[in-house]
Design a protein around this motif. Structure first.
Motif, PDB file in Angstrom:
ATOM      1  N   PHE A 256      -6.431   6.508   0.511  1.00  0.00           N
ATOM      2  CA  PHE A 256      -6.635   7.951   0.369  1.00  0.00           C
ATOM      3  C   PHE A 256      -7.280   8.562   1.604  1.00  0.00           C
ATOM      4  O   PHE A 256      -8.194   7.988   2.204  1.00  0.00           O
TER       5      PHE A 256
ATOM      6  N   ILE B 109      -1.932   8.188   0.826  1.00  0.00           N
ATOM      7  CA  ILE B 109      -2.008   9.444   0.080  1.00  0.00           C
ATOM      8  C   ILE B 109      -2.891  10.424   0.851  1.00  0.00           C
ATOM      9  O   ILE B 109      -4.053  10.135   1.143  1.00  0.00           O
TER      10      ILE B 109
ATOM     11  N   ARG C 156      -1.946  -0.476  -4.572  1.00  0.00           N
ATOM     12  CA  ARG C 156      -3.051  -0.294  -3.625  1.00  0.00           C
ATOM     13  C   ARG C 156      -2.882   1.040  -2.913  1.00  0.00           C
ATOM     14  O   ARG C 156      -1.905   1.244  -2.190  1.00  0.00           O
ATOM     15  N   LEU C 157      -3.834   1.919  -3.117  1.00  0.00           N
ATOM     16  CA  LEU C 157      -3.736   3.290  -2.640  1.00  0.00           C
ATOM     17  C   LEU C 157      -4.749   3.546  -1.530  1.00  0.00           C
ATOM     18  O   LEU C 157      -5.935   3.270  -1.690  1.00  0.00           O
TER      19      LEU C 157
ATOM     20  N   HIS D  84      -5.927   0.889 -10.317  1.00  0.00           N
ATOM     21  CA  HIS D  84      -5.502   0.801  -8.919  1.00  0.00           C
ATOM     22  C   HIS D  84      -6.628   0.258  -8.044  1.00  0.00           C
ATOM     23  O   HIS D  84      -7.814   0.489  -8.312  1.00  0.00           O
TER      24      HIS D  84
ATOM     25  N   ALA E 112      -8.039   7.086 -10.257  1.00  0.00           N
ATOM     26  CA  ALA E 112      -7.114   6.008  -9.909  1.00  0.00           C
ATOM     27  C   ALA E 112      -7.749   4.644 -10.159  1.00  0.00           C
ATOM     28  O   ALA E 112      -7.105   3.712 -10.659  1.00  0.00           O
TER      29      ALA E 112
ATOM     30  N   VAL F  11       3.105   8.623  -7.281  1.00  0.00           N
ATOM     31  CA  VAL F  11       2.401   7.359  -7.067  1.00  0.00           C
ATOM     32  C   VAL F  11       3.106   6.230  -7.821  1.00  0.00           C
ATOM     33  O   VAL F  11       3.376   5.162  -7.263  1.00  0.00           O
TER      34      VAL F  11
ATOM     35  N   THR G  79       0.793  -1.225   0.000  1.00  0.00           N
ATOM     36  CA  THR G  79       0.000   0.000   0.000  1.00  0.00           C
ATOM     37  C   THR G  79       0.830   1.282   0.000  1.00  0.00           C
ATOM     38  O   THR G  79       2.008   1.292   0.339  1.00  0.00           O
ATOM     39  N   VAL G  80       0.153   2.365  -0.374  1.00  0.00           N
ATOM     40  CA  VAL G  80       0.673   3.731  -0.302  1.00  0.00           C
ATOM     41  C   VAL G  80      -0.374   4.571   0.436  1.00  0.00           C
ATOM     42  O   VAL G  80      -1.576   4.424   0.191  1.00  0.00           O
TER      43      VAL G  80
ATOM     44  N   THR H   8       6.377   4.684  -6.355  1.00  0.00           N
ATOM     45  CA  THR H   8       6.305   3.732  -5.242  1.00  0.00           C
ATOM     46  C   THR H   8       6.260   2.292  -5.728  1.00  0.00           C
ATOM     47  O   THR H   8       6.617   1.370  -4.990  1.00  0.00           O
TER      48      THR H   8
ATOM     49  N   VAL I  43      -8.297   0.950  -4.525  1.00  0.00           N
ATOM     50  CA  VAL I  43      -8.353   2.173  -3.717  1.00  0.00           C
ATOM     51  C   VAL I  43      -9.180   1.946  -2.458  1.00  0.00           C
ATOM     52  O   VAL I  43     -10.272   1.376  -2.509  1.00  0.00           O
TER      53      VAL I  43
ATOM     54  N   TRP J 200      -5.094  13.761  -9.388  1.00  0.00           N
ATOM     55  CA  TRP J 200      -4.678  12.807 -10.430  1.00  0.00           C
ATOM     56  C   TRP J 200      -4.352  13.506 -11.749  1.00  0.00           C
ATOM     57  O   TRP J 200      -3.659  12.943 -12.601  1.00  0.00           O
TER      58      TRP J 200
END
Length: 242
Positions: free
Chosen positions: A151, A56, A148-149, A172, A167, A141, A53-54, A144, A174, A132
């Motif tokens: 938010f 954001i 999997r983002l 992605h 996204a 993004v 994951t990231v 990385t 999300v 975006w």
């Protein structure tokens, strides 16, 4: 949702069992079952792991905090965002922070309490309400290497909704954290939550997200998680009692 009645041994005569009225079970080209309802396919994503994951964070700025009018108050949004940041740092999840209109002189920077948790982070300032659409944001993004983002953004109906749907459109997965976001009104917030969920994004809450990312109290991350969740609970209780 249609209903039908069953009379079985052990079932009361008035038991009601839901039966989907429009769902069709199809088979994909790969042979795996896929559930179709109308034109939308539900995607089996499973639990989210910190390795994938990231985090954001978008537009946690004074102008937005001051005008949030939905169910989670501004101070609790702030606390939940800080919890996510602490968890991301503990679990080595990349963090992307973006603002809108700071360099233009229109808005204030990220709220200081949130910035204090992110010393040295490079902030991506934008002119577009849709992060975006910002090249530097998309490049951050992509850098990385994760698909999997997670938010969080203010407002739910604008600076969260727009990049989330974009996204999703490019493939992605999300997740968005419902109690770390807020809208200009309760109606605007809830409408955006419905929109994003319908589009395929996964709603979650901050506390549940942290537990999902590590899940097992015997893992190396458990001690850090235990500490930050305890600190969070104390601060959250203080907010409620204030």
């Amino acid at each position: 949702m249609a209903f039908h009645f069953l009379r079985r041994r052990g079932w009361p005569s008035t038991a009601i069992v839901p039966r989907p009225a429009t769902a069709l079970i199809l088979t994909s080209r790969a042979g795996s079952p896929a559930l179709m309802k109308g034109n939308a396919m539900t995607k089996q994503q499973g639990v989210w792991k910190h390795e994938d994951t990231v985090l954001i964070l978008i537009d946690y700025q004074k102008e937005m905090f001051d005008t949030v009018r939905s169910e989670t108050p501004a101070n609790l949004i702030d606390l939940n965002v800080r919890l996510m940041i602490k968890a991301a740092k503990a679990f080595k999840v990349p963090i992307i922070l973006s603002t809108v209109g700071v360099e233009m002189g229109v808005n204030h920077p990220t709220r200081q309490s949130i910035l204090d948790e992110l010393p040295g982070i490079q902030i991506i300032d934008r002119t577009s309400m849709n992060a975006w659409e910002d090249v530097a944001f998309r490049e951050a993004v992509a850098k990385t290497g994760r698909k999997r983002l997670i938010f969080g953004a203010l407002y739910t109906e604008i600076c969260l909704a727009f990049p989330v749907v974009d996204a999703l459109a490019v493939g992605h997965d999300v997740m968005f954290v419902v109690d770390a976001v807020g809208g200009l009104s309760q109606l605007a917030h809830r409408t955006a939550v419905d929109r994003l969920t319908h589009a395929g994004a996964v709603p979650n809450t901050a506390f549940a997200l942290v537990t999902e990312l590590f899940r097992d109290w015997a893992t190396p991350h458990a001690n850090a998680a235990r500490t930050l969740l305890k600190e969070y609970s104390i601060e959250a209780q203080a907010l409620v009692s204030a």
